[in-house]
Design a protein around this motif. Structure first.
Motif: not given
Ligand SMILES: Cc1ncc(COP(=O)(O)O)c(C=O)c1O
Length: 394
Positions: A104, A206, A34, A236, A243, A203, A125, A168, A99-101
């Motif tokens: 979230l 991509y 991934g 990406k 991060r 989110d 996701y 989401y 990160g966008s994680q």
């Molecule tokens: C849909 C989606 N959101 C968030 C993330 C996390 O990305 P980031 O590296 O910005 O935390 C991913 C990572 O693959 C993802 O696929």
């Protein structure tokens, strides 16, 4: 060990478990990743930028900074949100995240109480779903077709679900399906959600990896009520290990995220934030993104071509316009998780799609990654997988 009660809800990722299963078999061609292709990180430029940055502003880069984020990065993102996404925002709308994680995780913390309903695309996701789990929501999936989330299904779920609190969505080249929502779906989605008191987490990691078709506006650009929390990321398009990502949202939300971060990690990494600014100012990130797009397009096209050649006609697949994934739908009687052992023995791996559903998902789907595999392995691996499928399907 007496963990908090919330910890009962935290599950180990089923996808990581599959990836471990695969990693234990060396030599397998893996479509299970991934990740962006590490060969595409601009390593030479980042090395040069790091040396220069440390020489010029090393002490600042190694110091504490502001919780909200590094000022020049925030300013640059105000401009980038305008130029790239048509979103007019100011510094008050932004917070830098790891990160966008983390975006979230912060969103889940801000909006989800026990028993609230979180709506997600079916499939979605897993990292987004798992970020909500500690807070004890009920998940409801809304189906998707080739144009994105099915609006009739969304309307029904919203009508029937008084405790719907958060939606989401990943409208661009979704992980895991690779699908992108059409413009009509985006507009209709915003019309529908604006009638409800509900937060939308958009989110978009991509969005800039579009290699076919035309750019479509994000939901945030159509948000007239401050309902949309937009998550952007450099993972990406530059490198995931830096991060560096951001939340763009209503000022109250950005400020709350900042307050939460204070207790969580004080701030994001000052050095990588400064590095990102330095890179964006001195190097040509747009040319770099075009290179990523062209590389992924070639791999995606090759995989689609090989799928058409080797898979039985009963296997359906998406035709993505960007991102990193193709989604397969096998005949209904097949179980992708059970077939995985046979595929691994034959020398190929993938992720069974059922793990991308918040609740029980269908057993006959598969996520295929095309970004980390060489042309040679795509050609070899798809033929092997086609032979496995042909044993079980017409
Ligand atoms: C849909 C989606 N959101 C968030 C993330 C996390 O990305 P980031 O590296 O910005 O935390 C991913 C990572 O693959 C993802 O696929």
């Amino acid at each position: 060990m007496s963990f908090s009660l919330r910890m009962d809800r935290v599950k180990a990722s089923a996808i990581r478990a599959v990836q471990k299963r695969i990693a234990s078999k060396p030599g397998v061609i893996s479509f299970a990743a991934g990740l962006p292709d590490p060969a595409l990180y601009p390593l030479a430029d980042i090395t040069e930028a790091t040396d220069r940055l440390l020489a010029q502003e090393g002490r600042k880069a190694l110091s504490y900074g502001l919780t909200k984020g590094y000022g020049p990065l925030l300013e640059l993102l105000v401009q980038r949100m305008k130029d790239k996404e048509g979103v007019e925002c100011g510094l008050e709308n932004l917070t830098i995240t790891s990160g966008s994680q983390q975006g979230l995780a912060l969103s889940a913390m801000m909006f989800v109480d026990e028993g609230d309903v979180v709506i997600a695309e079916n499939p979605s996701y897993l990292g987004g779903i798992n970020a909500c789990r500690p807070y004890g929501p009920v998940f409801m999936g809304v189906d998707t077709d080739e144009d994105g989330m099915v609006m009739e299904d969304l309307e029904r779920v919203l009508r029937e679900t008084p405790r719907a609190k958060m939606i989401y969505v990943i409208p661009n080249f979704q992980n895991p399906t690779g699908k992108a929502w059409t413009l009509e779906r985006r507009k209709r989605f915003m019309e529908i959600v604006s009638q409800y008191d509900i937060m939308v987490v958009e989110d978009n990691p991509y969005g800039e990896i579009r290699f076919k078709g035309e750019h479509l506006p994000c939901l945030k650009s159509m948000d007239t009520k401050g309902q949309v929390v937009y998550l952007g990321s450099f993972s990406k398009i530059l490198s995931p290990g830096l991060r560096v990502a951001w939340i763009c949202a209503a000022p109250e939300v950005a400020a709350m995220a900042e307050r939460l971060k204070e207790g969580m990690d004080l701030q994001c990494n000052e050095f990588t934030q400064m590095m990102t600014v330095y890179y964006l100012q001195k190097y040509d990130i747009e040319a770099h993104i075009r290179h990523i797009q062209a590389t992924y397009k070639a791999r995606c096209d090759l995989m689609l071509e090989q799928i058409a050649k080797h898979f039985p006609a009963s296997v359906k697949y998406t035709n993505p316009e960007g991102g990193m994934f193709i989604w397969l739908e096998l005949p209904e009687n097949l179980n992708a998780d059970e077939l995985l052992d046979e595929a691994i023995d034959a020398g190929v791996a993938y992720i069974p799609g059922e793990f991308f559903y918040a609740n029980n998902g269908p057993k006959n789907t598969i996520r295929m990654n095309f970004t980390t595999v060489s042309d040679e392995d795509i050609i070899k691996g798809i033929e092997i997988l086609g032979n496995v499928f042909k044993k079980h399907a017409q």
